[in-house]
Design an enzyme around this catalytic site. Structure first.
Site, PDB file in Angstrom:
ATOM      1  N   GLY A  54      -2.625  48.434 -20.615  1.00 40.45           N
ATOM      2  CA  GLY A  54      -2.173  47.610 -19.660  1.00 40.45           C
ATOM      3  C   GLY A  54      -0.490  46.764 -19.911  1.00 40.45           C
ATOM      4  N   ASP A 186      -3.778  11.006  -6.767  1.00 41.19           N
ATOM      5  CA  ASP A 186      -3.601  10.667  -7.833  1.00 41.19           C
ATOM      6  C   ASP A 186      -2.240  10.071  -8.043  1.00 41.19           C
ATOM      7  OD1 ASP A 186      -2.181  10.871 -10.575  1.00 41.19           O
ATOM      8  OD2 ASP A 186      -2.560  13.481 -10.716  1.00 41.19           O
ATOM      9  N   LYS A 209      -7.380   8.508  -9.955  1.00 41.11           N
ATOM     10  CA  LYS A 209      -8.559   9.614 -10.712  1.00 41.11           C
ATOM     11  C   LYS A 209      -8.599   9.795 -12.322  1.00 41.11           C
ATOM     12  CE  LYS A 209      -5.912  14.091 -10.937  1.00 41.11           C
ATOM     13  NZ  LYS A 209      -5.863  15.457 -10.073  1.00 41.11           N
ATOM     14  N   ARG A 211      -9.694  12.962 -15.400  1.00 44.23           N
ATOM     15  CA  ARG A 211     -10.507  13.680 -16.029  1.00 44.23           C
ATOM     16  C   ARG A 211     -11.499  13.837 -17.050  1.00 44.23           C
ATOM     17  NH1 ARG A 211      -8.719  18.720 -12.653  1.00 44.23           N
ATOM     18  NH2 ARG A 211      -6.824  18.373 -12.339  1.00 44.23           N
ATOM     19  N   THR A 242      -9.498  24.901  -8.656  1.00 46.44           N
ATOM     20  CA  THR A 242     -10.591  24.935  -8.224  1.00 46.44           C
ATOM     21  C   THR A 242     -11.479  23.982  -7.133  1.00 46.44           C
ATOM     22  OG1 THR A 242     -11.350  22.766  -9.968  1.00 46.44           O
ATOM     23  CG2 THR A 242     -10.727  24.998 -11.067  1.00 46.44           C
ATOM     24  N   GLY A 244     -12.192  20.387  -7.424  1.00 49.84           N
ATOM     25  CA  GLY A 244     -12.481  19.352  -7.878  1.00 49.84           C
ATOM     26  C   GLY A 244     -12.033  18.227  -7.378  1.00 49.84           C
TER      27      GLY A 244
HETATM   28  C1  R5P Z   1      -3.025  17.883 -10.661  1.00 46.74           C
HETATM   29  O1  R5P Z   1      -2.198  17.349 -11.323  1.00 46.74           O
HETATM   30  C2  R5P Z   1      -2.623  18.796  -9.929  1.00 46.74           C
HETATM   31  O2  R5P Z   1      -1.579  17.704  -8.750  1.00 46.74           O
HETATM   32  C3  R5P Z   1      -3.601  19.091  -8.717  1.00 46.74           C
HETATM   33  O3  R5P Z   1      -4.520  18.039  -8.411  1.00 46.74           O
HETATM   34  C4  R5P Z   1      -4.271  19.653  -9.647  1.00 46.74           C
HETATM   35  O4  R5P Z   1      -4.249  20.909 -10.069  1.00 46.74           O
HETATM   36  C5  R5P Z   1      -5.806  20.536  -8.752  1.00 46.74           C
HETATM   37  O5  R5P Z   1      -6.841  20.672  -9.482  1.00 46.74           O
HETATM   38  P1  R5P Z   1      -8.145  21.240  -9.393  1.00 46.74           P
HETATM   39  O6  R5P Z   1      -8.489  21.549  -7.253  1.00 46.74           O
HETATM   40  O7  R5P Z   1      -9.206  22.460 -10.499  1.00 46.74           O
HETATM   41  O8  R5P Z   1      -8.678  19.822  -9.217  1.00 46.74           O
END
Ligand code: R5P
Length: 339
Positions: A54, A186, A209, A211, A242, A244
């Site tokens: 690798g 955010d 939001k 987490r 992702t 999310g």
């Molecule tokens: C987070 O602070 C970033 O600005 C994005 O909102 C985040 O990285 C998006 O990640 P995901 O699509 O997994 O929710």
């Protein structure tokens, strides 16, 4: 759909090509080719291969002694492979006596770990900055860093570009904005979202939001500040990973009465599973992004629009080579839409 170079900031260069050499890693070959084409240069010749265990190996197949070198390589998936490959390439150019080596990193991976949020965590954005300068880069260029403060992690030249003028211009030209609102998922991104709102001359909505326990996946919307009922939201973010964040915001907006016609705008389409599946929800009608990360065969059901940053990068290379201002690239835009 990929927008043509006409959507980017500058037309292809006229006159003789500038005397630079542009090389591609394996992460973003099409973008590197597009940048080279904008500058009227062929891509430099190099051979990349992997040993059985690798390890990557690079050989530059022409003399670069005394040359002004630009390596185009996003540190996208697989992040570690592409990062190491970039470091190895920089080392090869240094040892081949290039005059100056600039790493053009359209998507700067590891940027989301740019500060400690709890104890005993790394700050990988700084670690990567250290690795790039230790490898021998003289300068780094990137687009829409997750946090602008990352620019300060470098003790070598660092130019932080933005694709927001390109993305905003696309929205302005292709969308009916009469009942649209810009939504930031955010509170940390209010300033960026406000620039979009200002550009598009529409209201700004702020979502808060949080987490959950599983840091990478669980996102919970705690509050929506602003009017979304009967509005068509344009959710703006820097990264879709992702999916999310986008999907949770979409659901919260729909519950608050937004029209099921939601546009998502993000510079970097990381799109790790299950993003594709999530973004296919019918209420998300359009995803606008750039080519800082290749989408491959991810079409998101035909609703993705890709705006190329090739011309922006080409213009930046030209200015760097000629010792001209980079901030001037954005001066008119910043004066029109101050943060
Ligand atoms: C987070 O602070 C970033 O600005 C994005 O909102 C985040 O990285 C998006 O990640 P995901 O699509 O997994 O929710």
């Amino acid at each position: 759909m990929t927008e043509s170079a006409a959507a980017a900031r500058r037309p292809n260069r006229s006159g003789p090509p500038i005397d630079v050499d542009i090389y591609s890693g394996s992460a973003t070959p099409e973008l590197a080719q597009a940048v080279a084409s904008c500058l009227g240069r062929p891509l430099g010749r190099r051979e990349l291969h992997r040993f059985a265990d690798g390890e990557c190996h690079v050989q530059i197949q022409e003399s670069v002694r005394g040359r002004d070198i630009y390596i185009v390589q996003s540190t996208c998936y697989p992040v570690n492979e592409h990062l190491m490959e970039l470091l190895v390439m920089i080392d090869a150019f240094r040892r081949a006596s290039a005059a100056r080596v600039t790493a053009i990193i359209p998507y700067y991976g590891y940027a989301r770990q740019e500060k400690k949020t709890t104890g005993r965590e790394p700050i990988t954005a700084k670690l990567v900055a250290n690795l790039l300068s230790t490898a021998g880069a003289d300068r780094v260029v990137s687009v829409d860093l997750h946090s602008p403060a990352i620019q300060g992690f470098f003790d070598i030249g660092m130019d932080h570009l933005t694709a927001i003028p390109l993305l905003g211009e696309y929205l302005r030209q292709h969308m009916d904005l009469s009942d649209a609102v810009v939504v930031t998922p955010d509170t940390g991104r209010v300033k960026v979202a406000d620039v979009y709102a200002n550009m598009l001359n529409i209201p700004l909505v702020v979502m808060h939001k949080r987490r959950g326990g599983n840091h990478a996946q669980d996102v919970e919307v705690r509050a929506i500040v602003g009017e979304v009922a009967n509005k068509r939201p344009i959710i703006v973010d820097d990264i879709i990973s992702t999916g999310g964040t986008i999907v949770t915001c979409t659901q919260a907006l729909l519950e608050a009465g937004a029209k099921p016609d939601i546009t998502v705008v993000a510079t970097h389409a990381v799109l790790t599973p299950p993003a594709e599946e999530r973004l296919c929800m019918p209420e998300i009608t359009r995803v606008v992004t750039t080519d800082t990360i290749p989408l491959g065969n991810k079409t998101l059901g035909g609703k993705v629009v890709v705006i190329s940053v090739a011309s922006l990068l080409a213009e930046t290379i030209e200015r760097l080579h000629e010792g001209r201002s980079i901030s001037a690239l954005f001066r008119d835009w910043r004066e029109s839409y101050p943060v």
